[in-house]
Enzyme design. Structure first.
Site, PDB file in Angstrom:
ATOM      1  N   ASP B  36     160.373 111.340  -4.445  1.00 58.16           N
ATOM      2  CA  ASP B  36     160.068 112.246  -5.559  1.00 58.16           C
ATOM      3  C   ASP B  36     161.169 112.276  -6.605  1.00 58.16           C
ATOM      4  O   ASP B  36     160.966 112.817  -7.697  1.00 58.16           O
ATOM      5  CB  ASP B  36     159.796 113.657  -5.033  1.00 58.16           C
ATOM      6  CG  ASP B  36     158.463 113.739  -4.298  1.00 58.16           C
ATOM      7  OD1 ASP B  36     157.815 112.694  -4.141  1.00 58.16           O
ATOM      8  OD2 ASP B  36     158.062 114.845  -3.875  1.00 58.16           O
ATOM      9  N   ASP B 280     145.390 108.983 -54.872  1.00 55.50           N
ATOM     10  CA  ASP B 280     145.539 107.886 -53.927  1.00 55.50           C
ATOM     11  C   ASP B 280     144.886 108.213 -52.589  1.00 55.50           C
ATOM     12  O   ASP B 280     144.460 107.332 -51.865  1.00 55.50           O
ATOM     13  CB  ASP B 280     147.028 107.581 -53.712  1.00 55.50           C
ATOM     14  CG  ASP B 280     147.216 106.434 -52.732  1.00 55.50           C
ATOM     15  OD1 ASP B 280     147.025 105.278 -53.163  1.00 55.50           O
ATOM     16  OD2 ASP B 280     147.496 106.694 -51.552  1.00 55.50           O
ATOM     17  N   GLY B 415     144.680 102.348 -49.395  1.00 57.71           N
ATOM     18  CA  GLY B 415     143.469 102.497 -50.195  1.00 57.71           C
ATOM     19  C   GLY B 415     143.075 101.257 -50.971  1.00 57.71           C
ATOM     20  O   GLY B 415     141.960 100.752 -50.832  1.00 57.71           O
ATOM     21  N   LEU B 416     143.981 100.726 -51.774  1.00 55.11           N
ATOM     22  CA  LEU B 416     143.632  99.591 -52.623  1.00 55.11           C
ATOM     23  C   LEU B 416     143.338  98.364 -51.764  1.00 55.11           C
ATOM     24  O   LEU B 416     142.422  97.591 -52.028  1.00 55.11           O
ATOM     25  CB  LEU B 416     144.780  99.297 -53.596  1.00 55.11           C
ATOM     26  CG  LEU B 416     144.497  98.167 -54.595  1.00 55.11           C
ATOM     27  CD1 LEU B 416     143.252  98.483 -55.427  1.00 55.11           C
ATOM     28  CD2 LEU B 416     145.696  97.957 -55.511  1.00 55.11           C
TER      29      LEU B 416
END
Lengths: 398, 517
Positions: B36, B280, B415-416
């Site tokens: 353990d 954007d 995004g673009l």
């Protein structure tokens, strides 16, 4: 120190048609995903059947539950040919008879699936002893042969296995079998004319069980470093009647290459002191390699378990005054380590960062189990594992 | 018996270790076998802590069973006290020792140590990590604070509160505490004690002196906070300040609890609202997101995703049943059915079926996401070493909101780039199988379609096999990979709805017209 379950980390990758079902607690499952430090990408060939309160309270028949779990597992993974039921601390404490369960389930799933059992529990095994227990469980299943063949026992990295296979072939020793085998369905045959080499130092029970089947152990240094590898190969060569000239011809080039590779790290490591915490049982062969081939000095060599017969050759090569400690008492060992202030400390993952924070340089021992380090071509890599933390420390300026 | 590959939560004694490791001057004596001790590495490796957890394991072995395991425990407890000289100790058993019933509490009491010793009963076969952490913290608070006098009326100085819940190994707890403590200070509220992170047992005795409590991580702090409310009349806050809206609500709530006026919130600026409103970010609109984690973080993420990024939440769930109810309610409000499970294979199946464009989850979902080729950000424990960043990166408060924006948007295609990939699908250098240019990704495209195929094989068996005409299949390949899975799924649903056996070009565009983007 980890428990024996941890060795499933490499065994489940090595044996491609096997599956390891731990019968244990949530702690076992949690250990398995924490110990490797990474979660393995593909669905692993191991799982935990977690014992729950209702199993313990007798509300559910635990054997019945195990049957159901195995059936669900085999349905989902039809490619499994060999299933290990692996005992854990809780299953041992409640005396769950996994041997009988394996027999019962074997009858139900034969011949499609073979079901074996062993214990990886932390009250009986540490870390690498799990592999010993697993291979021991496999020995009675190995087919019989009267042929005089060689078995290399202990899981090795595939690349190392291939190198050894080529060397044995060049020596004219063959066919050579490996246990465990990476080839699905392959079980090396064993019998009264079998000879075997131990590739790993933690295989006490496997060796005993193979001997009980008539096989003969070839005692040697473990194949770490050029010296260890040469001793290991030479013992096999002698046992199979290979001439000294042929042995020299086959091993001379790789041995020289290993020595060249080691020379690069000599300046970094020579004269540096080493302290080993117990972890894998590789500590003694490693200490022998680091002291004899790289000139390191030994402060203390801890090992979780000391097999005096298998380690006899190794111990004979250690300096007479070296402190060997067996088993773990971590607080006392830490006291001694802090006193010694070694240049490098070999230790487990739980200790490495705390010791680094105290200004000590460390090497995690688990990396030695998960890296190809055996054989001539890996000598340089093995030395580099110890040189890297020292080099890093001298390079860092933060 | 439960078949498990990966687990979201460890056993309850690991929860107790998270409390002990977070605190100073506390020691945990754990009756447990050697194996353990693996749990140490969670803290030293995954969290990169430079100190060993303050835990002594008794490390009994098989040969000790039935003889003297109780004696082993007593010796370990005595040695631990002498070596570490803690202000207080907690004692308990892990799963194996629980079975041998040695009663660590009683055994330690017999040692008559000159410090408070708090026994823990953590049933390993029915409870899990978060419960263990919560129970341990509650026992400590109860054991150390209960004897304290009721707090004196505080009307002279600034109002004070305790910040409850941060632990070791928590997801961004270190940074959340800094962020929220700073925010409270700006509001005119002083922090009396932060606990358990950084607190000593002595600090816990000072908890009753505060006017109220902030329960930062309800999974860990709520039980203790309810105790303090009942015992000392300290109310506690219920809002979790993750995201801009929730942080504003949190400010209103704590000002109410502190009895002070809510200041002009415009003074507390986050960049996040403008980053989200700027043009954007238009392309983020309606991104389909799947959310899974602990109840608190999943709920918070759902609110941020829907209200502050205008994502569409397509799946929401948690692994801790104790917090399932509010997650179910939130899911219903979003028109979903919550996924409450500890089985990561179920989560994987849900993700493969839903084909989200972004996954917000734990390290488990990160692996699922990698396998399916879907972008992912981590929002909840359990987490791995890379989720303990060197930099300051809270999840909570206004800086936390900035961090959420950055880390959730970063895995997406920009995004673009998304537009260009949509327009020119056959450019040999810049096509969708090249993956997002800022991530250096490769081969995501194939994985998505594989995942769709896989999900269908394992999915509901009653569905008739649909045939894709070659020209329709070619056209499908021209759809950028990040929406291809969804387009395929929609088209097939459309075809089934219309009882079509073959999907043609016409079917593809009919379906497109019918579903919209």
């Amino acid at each position: 120190m980890f428990c024996g379950l941890t060795s499933i980390m490499w065994l489940h990758r090595k044996m491609q048609d096997a599956f390891f079902l731990i019968v244990g607690s949530r702690t076992c499952a949690h250990l398995m995903q924490s110990a490797a430090g990474v979660m393995i990408f593909a669905e692993p060939r191991f799982a935990t059947a977690i014992i729950e309160e209702r199993d313990l309270a007798g509300m559910a028949d635990i054997n019945e539950e195990l049957n159901k779990t195995v059936s669900r597992l085999l349905e989902r993974r039809p490619e499994i040919k060999l299933l290990f039921l692996v005992g854990s601390c809780p299953s041992e404490v409640i005396k769950l008879d996994l041997g009988r369960a394996a027999e019962r389930l074997s009858m139900a799933y034969s011949p499609r699936v073979r079901i074996l059992n062993y214990s990886g529990s932390g009250i009986e095994t540490t870390f690498t002893q799990g592999e010993d227990a697993c291979l021991t469980a496999m020995v009675p299943e190995l087919p019989h042969t009267d042929a005089a063949e060689l078995i290399v026992v202990g899981a090795l990295a595939d690349v190392v296995e291939d190198q050894f296979e080529r060397i044995f072939e060049a020596l004219g020793i063959g066919p050579v079998h490996f246990l465990p085998s990476r080839k699905p369905g392959h079980m090396p045959p064993v019998g009264p004319n079998t000879k075997f080499l131990l590739a790993q130092p933690w295989l006490r029970d496997t060796a005993r069980t193979l001997e009980a089947r008539g096989a003969m152990h070839l005692p040697a240094l473990f194949p770490l470093g050029a010296e260890g590898t040469t001793s290991w190969l030479k013992v096999a060569a002698d046992a199979f009647g290979v001439s000294a000239e042929r042995f020299h011809a086959v091993t001379e080039m790789p041995r020289a290459r290993a020595i060249r590779a080691l020379a690069r790290y000599h300046d970094t490591l020579a004269g540096k002191s080493l302290f080993c915490f117990p972890d894998s049982q590789l500590e003694i062969p490693l200490a022998r390699f680091l002291s004899r081939e790289l000139g390191m000095t030994l402060e203390e060599v801890g090992t979780p378990y000391l097999h005096s017969v298998h380690m006899a050759d190794e111990l004979a090569l250690l300096p007479a005054d070296v402190r060997i400690s067996e088993g773990q008492d971590v607080d006392l060992q830490l006291d001694r380590c802090r006193d010694a202030r070694p240049d490098i400390t070999l230790c487990g993952l739980g200790l490495a960062n705390p010791l680094e924070d105290e200004g000590l340089t460390t090497k995690w021992s688990i990396e030695l189990v998960f890296t190809p380090i055996q054989g001539y071509e890996q000598c340089g890599d093995l030395a580099e594992l110890f040189a890297r933390p020292l080099i890093r420390r001298t390079r860092l300026a933060v | 018996m439960q078949l498990t590959v990966w687990t979201y939560e460890g056993p309850p004694h690991v929860g107790a270790m998270r409390i002990a490791t977070a605190m100073e001057g506390l020691h945990y004596v754990l009756h447990a076998p050697q194996g353990d001790t693996y749990a140490d590495l969670l803290f030293t490796m995954i969290e990169r802590r430079a100190k060993r957890p303050p835990v002594t394991y008794t490390t009994f072995e098989a040969r000790d069973l039935g003889s003297d395991t109780a004696e082993i425990f007593k010796r370990a407890a005595k040695d631990a006290y002498e070596r570490f000289r803690p202000q207080a100790m907690i004692v308990g058993a892990s799963c194996t020792a629980e079975l041998i019933q040695d009663d660590p509490g009683g055994l330690t009491k017999a040692l008559d140590l000159p410090i408070p010793v708090i026994p823990l009963e953590l049933p390993s076969y029915s409870k899990k990590e978060n419960w263990g952490a919560s129970e341990t913290f509650y026992r400590l608070v109860r054991g150390l604070a209960a004897e304290q006098p009721k707090r004196p009326p505080n009307r002279l100085s600034r109002p004070t509160c305790n910040v409850l819940g941060p632990t070791a190994l928590g997801f961004r707890h270190r940074d959340d505490v800094r962020e929220i403590t700073g925010l409270l200070f700006q509001l005119g509220i002083d922090v009396n004690v932060v606990a358990p992170l950084g607190a000593t047992p002595q600090d816990l005795t000072r908890l009753p002196a505060a006017d109220f409590n902030v329960s930062l991580y309800p999974e860990i702090a709520d039980v203790a906070a309810r105790f303090l409310e009942k015992e000392f009349g300290q109310p506690y806050s219920k809002t979790i300040p993750i995201g801009v809206g929730a942080t504003n609500d949190f400010i209103v709530e704590v000002c109410g609890l502190a009895g002070i006026e809510v200041p002009d919130l415009s003074a507390f600026a986050s960049n996040m609202p403008w980053w989200s409103r700027s043009v954007d970010s238009n392309y983020l609109t309606g991104k389909r997101v799947f959310i899974f984690g602990d109840g608190t973080h999943a709920l918070a993420a759902a609110r941020v995703a829907a209200d502050e990024l205008a994502f569409t939440v397509v799946g929401l769930g948690c692994y801790n049943r104790e917090f399932a109810r509010p997650v179910r309610e939130a899911a219903t409000e979003l028109g979903l059915e919550a996924l409450i499970t500890e089985d990561y294979l179920e989560v994987e199946a849900a993700i493969a079926r839903l084909q989200p464009e972004l996954i917000l989850g734990t390290q488990m979902e990160r692996h699922i996401a990698k396998r399916l080729g879907i972008p992912c950000a981590v929002i909840s424990a359990p987490v791995h070493v890379q989720d303990f960043p060197a930099r300051y990166a809270p999840q909570m408060g206004f800086e936390g909101a900035n961090v959420l924006f950055d880390t959730w948007v970063h895995p997406l295609i920009m995004g673009l780039e998304e537009h260009l990939l949509g327009m020119f699908r056959e450019d040999f250098e810049f096509n969708d199988s090249a993956g997002a240019s800022h991530l250096g990704g490769h081969g995501a495209a194939e994985k998505v379609s594989d995942a769709v195929a896989a999900s269908e094989q394992t999915g509901e068996g009653a569905i008739a096999v649909l045939h894709w005409a070659p020209e329709a299949e070619n056209e499908l390949k021209k759809i950028p990979f990040f929406v291809r899975g969804k387009a395929k799924r929609n088209t097939e649903a459309f075809a089934r709805d219309k009882h079509l056996e073959t999907i043609t070009l016409e079917t593809l565009y009919d379906a497109k017209a019918s579903y919209g983007r």
